[in-house]
Design an enzyme around this catalytic site. Sequence first.
Site, PDB file in Angstrom:
ATOM      1  N   GLY A   1      -5.406 -45.791 -32.453  1.00 42.63           N
ATOM      2  CA  GLY A   1      -6.497 -44.892 -32.096  1.00 42.63           C
ATOM      3  C   GLY A   1      -7.611 -44.932 -33.122  1.00 42.63           C
TER       4      GLY A   1
ATOM      5  CD  GLU B   1       0.281 -42.023 -30.942  1.00 45.61           C
ATOM      6  OE1 GLU B   1       0.884 -43.033 -30.497  1.00 45.61           O
ATOM      7  OE2 GLU B   1       0.444 -41.580 -32.074  1.00 45.61           O
TER       8      GLU B   1
ATOM      9  CG  HIS C   1      -6.834 -46.583 -27.835  1.00 41.55           C
ATOM     10  ND1 HIS C   1      -6.337 -45.478 -28.478  1.00 41.55           N
ATOM     11  CD2 HIS C   1      -5.994 -47.601 -28.124  1.00 41.55           C
ATOM     12  CE1 HIS C   1      -5.241 -45.815 -29.136  1.00 41.55           C
ATOM     13  NE2 HIS C   1      -5.019 -47.102 -28.944  1.00 41.55           N
TER      14      HIS C   1
ATOM     15  CB  CYS D   1       2.766 -48.703 -32.903  1.00 45.67           C
ATOM     16  SG  CYS D   1       2.952 -47.165 -33.845  1.00 45.67           S
TER      17      CYS D   1
ATOM     18  CB  CYS E   1      -2.987 -42.487 -33.131  1.00 38.97           C
ATOM     19  SG  CYS E   1      -2.902 -43.837 -31.919  1.00 38.97           S
TER      20      CYS E   1
END
Length: 263
Positions: free
Chosen positions: A206, A194, A145, A68, A203
């Site tokens: 991301g 997410e 992703h 994260c 994010c």
Amino acid sequence: MHGLGNDFVVLDARAAPLPGAMTPGIARALADRRTGIGCDQLILLEPSAAQDFRVRFFNADGSEAGACGNGSRAVALLHGARAVVETGGGPIALEPLEAGARVDMGAPRFDWDAIPLAYALDTAAMPVGWEALEGPMAVNVGNPHAVFFVDDADAVELDRLGPLIEHDPLFPERVNVNVASLAGPDHLKLRVWERGAGLTRACGTGACATAVAAIRRGLVESPVRVTLPGGDLDIAWAPGGTILMSGPAAESFRGTFDWDAFA
């Protein structure tokens, strides 16, 4: 704590253990915005035999994530010094800055089985699509992703298409869904669905995955400014190297709760 509005409950169990084992059910209960504390992700800090300490990330639905980005900046701010920490996605280096933190997220992975995908595909331009979202690039930056480049990221019905793509059988561990549009030679506009959390204001992983994908496709040059609904992140990456992410983080409040009420 939060990073660009992507908010976290942080439990620091480095010096003393939690009253009980962290479970998906407890994480989900604490993340509930009506009956718990409320957050996008729960972060648990624990001792580590291999690194300075261990960081675990739990999504709002209770599932555990390997990485994260925004949460890692929050951890760097809380720790207050440089550190190399153990995560489910591999070791990462944290460094607090005056206005936030910088995180070395490690090297991105592109092999289909590292994403992972259900079967072999060219991850640089996957021959798949969901309505108007077609030809994504797949990148693993500690978590999986799918990155779509579109003319207008704001025009995509991400609240509808995001969960369809997240739960597609192509992604056996589900996937984070990124839609990005080009805003300049070193600037991207990004929205993210997410995995396990839904639409969030920002994010970090991301932003890393999308910047890497855009650099690989020759759309932008590093370093890249990535603008999310919650604000901007700066991402630097060169092929063969690791990803450096810089951006703000903040502490919102501290408090206590009754563990037994959520166990």
